[in-house]
Design a protein around this motif. Sequence first.
Motif, PDB file in Angstrom:
ATOM      1  N   LYS A 121       0.826  -1.204   0.000  1.00 57.25           N
ATOM      2  CA  LYS A 121       0.000   0.000   0.000  1.00 57.25           C
ATOM      3  C   LYS A 121       0.869   1.267   0.000  1.00 57.25           C
ATOM      4  CE  LYS A 121      -3.624   2.451   2.417  1.00 57.25           C
ATOM      5  NZ  LYS A 121      -4.268   2.704   3.695  1.00 57.25           N
ATOM      6  N   SER A 143      -8.961  15.032   4.249  1.00 57.79           N
ATOM      7  CA  SER A 143      -8.553  14.188   5.369  1.00 57.79           C
ATOM      8  C   SER A 143      -8.137  12.807   4.847  1.00 57.79           C
ATOM      9  CB  SER A 143      -9.750  14.072   6.331  1.00 57.79           C
ATOM     10  OG  SER A 143      -9.362  13.333   7.436  1.00 57.79           O
ATOM     11  N   THR A 148       0.015  14.682   6.728  1.00 59.27           N
ATOM     12  CA  THR A 148       0.903  14.438   7.871  1.00 59.27           C
ATOM     13  C   THR A 148       2.046  13.530   7.452  1.00 59.27           C
ATOM     14  OG1 THR A 148      -0.932  14.680   9.396  1.00 59.27           O
ATOM     15  CG2 THR A 148       0.974  13.475  10.226  1.00 59.27           C
ATOM     16  N   THR A 149       1.718  12.502   6.674  1.00 56.15           N
ATOM     17  CA  THR A 149       2.741  11.558   6.211  1.00 56.15           C
ATOM     18  C   THR A 149       3.794  12.295   5.393  1.00 56.15           C
ATOM     19  OG1 THR A 149       0.998   9.908   6.091  1.00 56.15           O
ATOM     20  CG2 THR A 149       3.055   9.378   4.985  1.00 56.15           C
ATOM     21  N   GLY A 160       7.035   3.260  10.108  1.00 56.38           N
ATOM     22  CA  GLY A 160       6.183   2.178   9.606  1.00 56.38           C
ATOM     23  C   GLY A 160       6.094   2.144   8.094  1.00 56.38           C
ATOM     24  N   CYS A 161       6.962   2.902   7.444  1.00 60.34           N
ATOM     25  CA  CYS A 161       6.907   2.978   5.974  1.00 60.34           C
ATOM     26  C   CYS A 161       8.298   2.820   5.377  1.00 60.34           C
ATOM     27  CB  CYS A 161       6.408   4.344   5.515  1.00 60.34           C
ATOM     28  SG  CYS A 161       4.890   4.843   6.228  1.00 60.34           S
ATOM     29  N   GLN A 188       0.432  17.359  15.522  1.00 58.26           N
ATOM     30  CA  GLN A 188      -0.950  17.718  15.908  1.00 58.26           C
ATOM     31  C   GLN A 188      -1.126  17.588  17.418  1.00 58.26           C
ATOM     32  OE1 GLN A 188      -4.162  15.750  13.767  1.00 58.26           O
ATOM     33  NE2 GLN A 188      -3.075  15.998  11.854  1.00 58.26           N
ATOM     34  N   HIS A 305      -6.197  23.921   6.891  1.00 56.56           N
ATOM     35  CA  HIS A 305      -7.419  23.493   6.219  1.00 56.56           C
ATOM     36  C   HIS A 305      -8.166  24.663   5.594  1.00 56.56           C
ATOM     37  CE1 HIS A 305      -7.362  19.243   6.897  1.00 56.56           C
ATOM     38  NE2 HIS A 305      -7.045  19.424   8.156  1.00 56.56           N
TER      39      HIS A 305
HETATM   40  N1  LIG Z   1       2.502   4.105   9.707  1.00 55.49           N
HETATM   41  C1  LIG Z   1       1.307   3.928   9.160  1.00 55.49           C
HETATM   42  N2  LIG Z   1       0.675   2.733   9.224  1.00 55.49           N
HETATM   43  C2  LIG Z   1      -0.538   2.544   8.657  1.00 55.49           C
HETATM   44  N3  LIG Z   1      -1.203   3.487   7.977  1.00 55.49           N
HETATM   45  C3  LIG Z   1      -0.634   4.693   7.880  1.00 55.49           C
HETATM   46  C4  LIG Z   1       0.637   4.995   8.458  1.00 55.49           C
HETATM   47  N4  LIG Z   1       0.943   6.268   8.176  1.00 55.49           N
HETATM   48  C5  LIG Z   1      -0.092   6.772   7.484  1.00 55.49           C
HETATM   49  N5  LIG Z   1      -1.030   5.839   7.290  1.00 55.49           N
HETATM   50  C6  LIG Z   1      -2.287   5.998   6.534  1.00 55.49           C
HETATM   51  O1  LIG Z   1      -2.053   6.894   5.465  1.00 55.49           O
HETATM   52  C7  LIG Z   1      -3.192   7.711   5.237  1.00 55.49           C
HETATM   53  C8  LIG Z   1      -2.790   9.175   5.273  1.00 55.49           C
HETATM   54  O2  LIG Z   1      -2.619   9.575   6.647  1.00 55.49           O
HETATM   55  P1  LIG Z   1      -2.224  11.057   7.055  1.00 55.49           P
HETATM   56  O3  LIG Z   1      -2.268  11.111   8.540  1.00 55.49           O
HETATM   57  O4  LIG Z   1      -0.955  11.428   6.401  1.00 55.49           O
HETATM   58  O5  LIG Z   1      -3.434  11.899   6.421  1.00 55.49           O
HETATM   59  P2  LIG Z   1      -3.770  13.443   6.554  1.00 55.49           P
HETATM   60  O6  LIG Z   1      -3.948  13.991   5.165  1.00 55.49           O
HETATM   61  O7  LIG Z   1      -2.780  14.132   7.400  1.00 55.49           O
HETATM   62  O8  LIG Z   1      -5.174  13.378   7.287  1.00 55.49           O
HETATM   63  P3  LIG Z   1      -5.895  14.390   8.329  1.00 55.49           P
HETATM   64  O9  LIG Z   1      -6.173  15.674   7.597  1.00 55.49           O
HETATM   65  O10 LIG Z   1      -7.157  13.679   8.672  1.00 55.49           O
HETATM   66  O11 LIG Z   1      -4.987  14.560   9.519  1.00 55.49           O
HETATM   67  C9  LIG Z   1      -4.217   7.342   6.286  1.00 55.49           C
HETATM   68  O12 LIG Z   1      -5.134   6.463   5.711  1.00 55.49           O
HETATM   69  C10 LIG Z   1      -3.385   6.652   7.359  1.00 55.49           C
HETATM   70  O13 LIG Z   1      -4.118   5.701   8.065  1.00 55.49           O
END
Ligand SMILES: Nc1ncnc2c1ncn2[C@@H]1O[C@H](COP(=O)(O)OP(=O)(O)OP(=O)(O)O)[C@@H](O)[C@H]1O
Length: 328
Positions: A121, A143, A148-149, A160-161, A188, A305
């Motif tokens: 994934k 969202s 965040t990633t 974890g990636c 956050q 946002h």
């Molecule tokens: N270490 C991890 N293990 C499993 N899933 C992960 C991991 N890191 C990110 N994800 C998944 O990647 C996707 C993106 O997550 P992320 O937190 O980056 O989104 P975001 O755009 O910051 O969301 P939000 O605005 O809701 O905070 C999510 O579906 C999250 O569950």
Amino acid sequence: MSSKGLPPVGTDGAGKKESLPDMMSSLEENPDGPEGFNMEIGDKTGKKPKGKQMHSRSQIFKYAYGQIEKEKAIQQEMEENDNNMTLSGVVSMAKEHEVGSRMPIEVAFKDLTLTLTGSKKKILRSVTGKLMPGRVAAVMGPSGAGKTTFLSAVAGKATGCDTSGLVLINGKVEPIRAYKRIIGFVPQDDIVHGNLTVEENLWFNARCRLAADMSKAEKVLVVERVIESLGLQPVRDSLVGTVEQRGISGGQRKRVNVGVEMVMEPSVLILDEPTSGLDSASSLLLLRALRREALEGVNISMVVHQPRFASNLKCRTVYVCLIAYTSP
Ligand SMILES: Nc1ncnc2c1ncn2[C@@H]1O[C@H](COP(=O)(O)OP(=O)(O)OP(=O)(O)O)[C@@H](O)[C@H]1O
């Protein structure tokens, strides 16, 4: 983050608690001490005349507030020019006022791809772009899009990636973690200690994270500047608060979270939703503080946002998982 096991804030060698005022008094009594004054008195313009050493608490504060007044004047000038301010305007103003003092860090990323460890994934797919010093980049997207990633990967904190692609620091392929001392990351979640006051939180971080050879007087200036910039003066002596003991408001707490990263004087500042839960006035105050950091040459990226915040700051906008649109 918990304060359990941490050394006491502001303690002297004997473990005696040393508040900021106590510390200032001890500096006054012993200006030649190991962490004493090696800084010079500043005038209203913030310049430090050669050969004149600071020997009193009032002198240190005169210098600190001279600097702060200068920065306020810059801010006022920015506000007067706000309607026709451009990013290049911000940068040239920074040069004009000679306030840019941080090591400039440009972060470029090419085909940045993050795959969950042990699965196929992909959380981020081939993200390419550049984050520039002296600029504010707004990371926007729905969202779960991966904002965040993305910022965690840029900060070298993704867990974890498996990461592939290139991250270039000032044009060189280098691990971003090598720069962790000059990268501030505001997640956050809370990174403050609830059982310390606002000032103690900031002072603790300044003491732990600023260069060891920086004098106490200079560290005081950094802390005072952050308190002033984030409008924390009225609550500086208030306890941040815990679940058991109510402290400052949520918005003030959010600003302290940003402050504890600002006191390390980072070259790169990454913030994950710094304005969430804040009212418009507090958001604006925080965004203005960040814009001042950009004036110092800091490379700022943040998840926001509300598009109006990005346009308020004349941000370069990075859309994650959307067709990119860059604000003019
Ligand atoms: N270490 C991890 N293990 C499993 N899933 C992960 C991991 N890191 C990110 N994800 C998944 O990647 C996707 C993106 O997550 P992320 O937190 O980056 O989104 P975001 O755009 O910051 O969301 P939000 O605005 O809701 O905070 C999510 O579906 C999250 O569950």
